[in-house]
Motif scaffolding. Structure first.
Motif, PDB file in Angstrom:
ATOM      1  N   MET A   2      87.900  -8.526  -9.080  1.00 11.06           N
ATOM      2  CA  MET A   2      87.089  -9.575  -9.659  1.00 11.06           C
ATOM      3  C   MET A   2      87.245  -9.505 -11.160  1.00 11.06           C
ATOM      4  O   MET A   2      86.942  -8.483 -11.776  1.00 11.06           O
ATOM      5  CB  MET A   2      85.630  -9.385  -9.259  1.00 11.06           C
ATOM      6  CG  MET A   2      84.704 -10.411  -9.849  1.00 11.06           C
ATOM      7  SD  MET A   2      83.072 -10.202  -9.144  1.00 11.06           S
ATOM      8  CE  MET A   2      82.445 -11.827  -9.365  1.00 11.06           C
ATOM      9  N   ASP A   3      87.781 -10.562 -11.730  1.00 15.60           N
ATOM     10  CA  ASP A   3      87.967 -10.644 -13.175  1.00 15.60           C
ATOM     11  C   ASP A   3      88.184 -12.100 -13.544  1.00 15.60           C
ATOM     12  O   ASP A   3      88.965 -12.798 -12.907  1.00 15.60           O
ATOM     13  CB  ASP A   3      89.165  -9.792 -13.602  1.00 15.60           C
ATOM     14  CG  ASP A   3      89.183  -9.489 -15.092  1.00 15.60           C
ATOM     15  OD1 ASP A   3      88.692 -10.313 -15.889  1.00 15.60           O
ATOM     16  OD2 ASP A   3      89.697  -8.423 -15.455  1.00 15.60           O
ATOM     17  N   HIS A   4      87.505 -12.543 -14.564  1.00 13.92           N
ATOM     18  CA  HIS A   4      87.624 -13.930 -15.005  1.00 13.92           C
ATOM     19  C   HIS A   4      88.669 -14.104 -16.100  1.00 13.92           C
ATOM     20  O   HIS A   4      89.023 -15.216 -16.456  1.00 13.92           O
ATOM     21  CB  HIS A   4      86.282 -14.434 -15.528  1.00 13.92           C
ATOM     22  CG  HIS A   4      85.881 -13.791 -16.832  1.00 13.92           C
ATOM     23  ND1 HIS A   4      85.490 -12.475 -16.919  1.00 13.92           N
ATOM     24  CD2 HIS A   4      85.850 -14.271 -18.080  1.00 13.92           C
ATOM     25  CE1 HIS A   4      85.210 -12.182 -18.163  1.00 13.92           C
ATOM     26  NE2 HIS A   4      85.424 -13.245 -18.899  1.00 13.92           N
ATOM     27  N   LEU A  21      95.620 -15.751 -14.523  1.00 17.39           N
ATOM     28  CA  LEU A  21      94.396 -15.043 -14.160  1.00 17.39           C
ATOM     29  C   LEU A  21      94.706 -13.632 -13.669  1.00 17.39           C
ATOM     30  O   LEU A  21      95.544 -13.437 -12.784  1.00 17.39           O
ATOM     31  CB  LEU A  21      93.637 -15.807 -13.076  1.00 17.39           C
ATOM     32  CG  LEU A  21      92.994 -17.116 -13.539  1.00 17.39           C
ATOM     33  CD1 LEU A  21      92.570 -17.950 -12.339  1.00 17.39           C
ATOM     34  CD2 LEU A  21      91.801 -16.822 -14.441  1.00 17.39           C
ATOM     35  N   ILE A  62      89.064 -12.728  -6.909  1.00 14.26           N
ATOM     36  CA  ILE A  62      87.845 -13.451  -7.290  1.00 14.26           C
ATOM     37  C   ILE A  62      87.923 -13.657  -8.795  1.00 14.26           C
ATOM     38  O   ILE A  62      87.508 -12.792  -9.575  1.00 14.26           O
ATOM     39  CB  ILE A  62      86.576 -12.670  -6.891  1.00 14.26           C
ATOM     40  CG1 ILE A  62      86.593 -12.354  -5.398  1.00 14.26           C
ATOM     41  CG2 ILE A  62      85.323 -13.468  -7.272  1.00 14.26           C
ATOM     42  CD1 ILE A  62      85.465 -11.453  -4.936  1.00 14.26           C
ATOM     43  N   PRO A  63      88.478 -14.798  -9.231  1.00  9.19           N
ATOM     44  CA  PRO A  63      88.674 -15.029 -10.662  1.00  9.19           C
ATOM     45  C   PRO A  63      87.405 -15.587 -11.331  1.00  9.19           C
ATOM     46  O   PRO A  63      87.369 -16.734 -11.780  1.00  9.19           O
ATOM     47  CB  PRO A  63      89.835 -16.028 -10.704  1.00  9.19           C
ATOM     48  CG  PRO A  63      89.723 -16.768  -9.419  1.00  9.19           C
ATOM     49  CD  PRO A  63      89.147 -15.802  -8.418  1.00  9.19           C
ATOM     50  N   ARG A  64      86.387 -14.748 -11.380  1.00  2.59           N
ATOM     51  CA  ARG A  64      85.160 -15.133 -12.075  1.00  2.59           C
ATOM     52  C   ARG A  64      84.537 -13.886 -12.686  1.00  2.59           C
ATOM     53  O   ARG A  64      84.873 -12.770 -12.313  1.00  2.59           O
ATOM     54  CB  ARG A  64      84.196 -15.857 -11.158  1.00  2.59           C
ATOM     55  CG  ARG A  64      83.605 -15.035 -10.056  1.00  2.59           C
ATOM     56  CD  ARG A  64      82.723 -15.900  -9.178  1.00  2.59           C
ATOM     57  NE  ARG A  64      81.477 -15.225  -8.878  1.00  2.59           N
ATOM     58  CZ  ARG A  64      80.775 -15.416  -7.779  1.00  2.59           C
ATOM     59  NH1 ARG A  64      81.181 -16.285  -6.890  1.00  2.59           N
ATOM     60  NH2 ARG A  64      79.656 -14.766  -7.575  1.00  2.59           N
ATOM     61  N   ALA A  65      83.647 -14.116 -13.607  1.00  2.00           N
ATOM     62  CA  ALA A  65      83.022 -13.007 -14.327  1.00  2.00           C
ATOM     63  C   ALA A  65      82.037 -12.275 -13.423  1.00  2.00           C
ATOM     64  O   ALA A  65      81.344 -12.891 -12.605  1.00  2.00           O
ATOM     65  CB  ALA A  65      82.292 -13.532 -15.560  1.00  2.00           C
ATOM     66  N   THR A 120      78.681 -10.807 -13.005  1.00  2.00           N
ATOM     67  CA  THR A 120      77.352 -10.940 -13.578  1.00  2.00           C
ATOM     68  C   THR A 120      76.369 -10.298 -12.609  1.00  2.00           C
ATOM     69  O   THR A 120      76.711 -10.058 -11.442  1.00  2.00           O
ATOM     70  CB  THR A 120      76.971 -12.427 -13.751  1.00  2.00           C
ATOM     71  OG1 THR A 120      76.921 -13.027 -12.446  1.00  2.00           O
ATOM     72  CG2 THR A 120      77.978 -13.170 -14.632  1.00  2.00           C
ATOM     73  N   ALA A 156      76.226 -12.452  -9.531  1.00  2.00           N
ATOM     74  CA  ALA A 156      77.414 -12.309  -8.682  1.00  2.00           C
ATOM     75  C   ALA A 156      77.357 -10.992  -7.918  1.00  2.00           C
ATOM     76  O   ALA A 156      77.699 -10.931  -6.735  1.00  2.00           O
ATOM     77  CB  ALA A 156      78.687 -12.385  -9.526  1.00  2.00           C
TER      78      ALA A 156
END
Length: 159
Positions: free
Chosen positions: A1-3, A25, A46-49, A51, A54
């Motif tokens: 997971m990394d944005h 990404l 999972i290309p999102r920050a 948080t 999350a």
């Protein structure tokens, strides 16, 4: 997971990426590369920050959480959630020429129990730089701790 996207200035320490990945990404590049090493792996990018919100929705699905967050506040949030869910939490971080790796939660103390409050000054990669060999050492130690948890060795990093 990394944005985040792959940047050329990260290649010396994020060795899973190649120059051809720059601008793409990180999560998707990492999955693509890992599948070339083992095509039978089951991986999801999972290309999102990451948080706290999350984390609340994702952590119940996992047997172990591996933390390499860029922000210490995310490490605290993940550890807090892992402690509540009784999930092993293996965290590592590097700044400059220093780093740490630790096993937390499940039956071990949480990150917050060891470090009760955010430090007054948090070093960042932008402030201090990051030495690639230190990342390699901390990553190798973190991987060993993850294997110890998964193989239920004694002593365990989260025992």
């Amino acid at each position: 997971m990394d944005h985040d996207v792959v940047a050329a200035h990260n290649l010396h320490r994020q060795t899973i990426f190649r120059e051809s990945d720059v601008g793409r990404l990180k999560a998707e590049c990492a999955v693509r590369h890992l599948l070339t090493l083992n095509s039978e792996s089951q991986l999801v990018a999972i290309p999102r920050a990451m948080t706290p919100d999350a984390a609340m929705t994702l952590i119940p699905e996992f047997d172990i959480v591996i933390d390499a967050a860029d922000e210490v506040a995310v490490t605290y949030a993940l550890s807090d959630l892992c402690k509540r869910r009784n999930t092993p939490f293996i965290s590592a971080s590097v700044a400059g020429r220093m780093g740490y790796v630790g096993g937390f939660c499940r039956n071990a103390p949480s990150y917050r129990a060891i470090f009760p409050a955010l430090p007054d000054r948090v070093m960042t990669c932008g402030d201090t730089g990051v030495m690639g060999p230190v990342v390699a050492v901390m990553g190798a130690l973190q991987a060993q701790m993850v294997l110890d948890v998964l193989m239920d060795t004694t002593p365990s990093p989260s025992a």
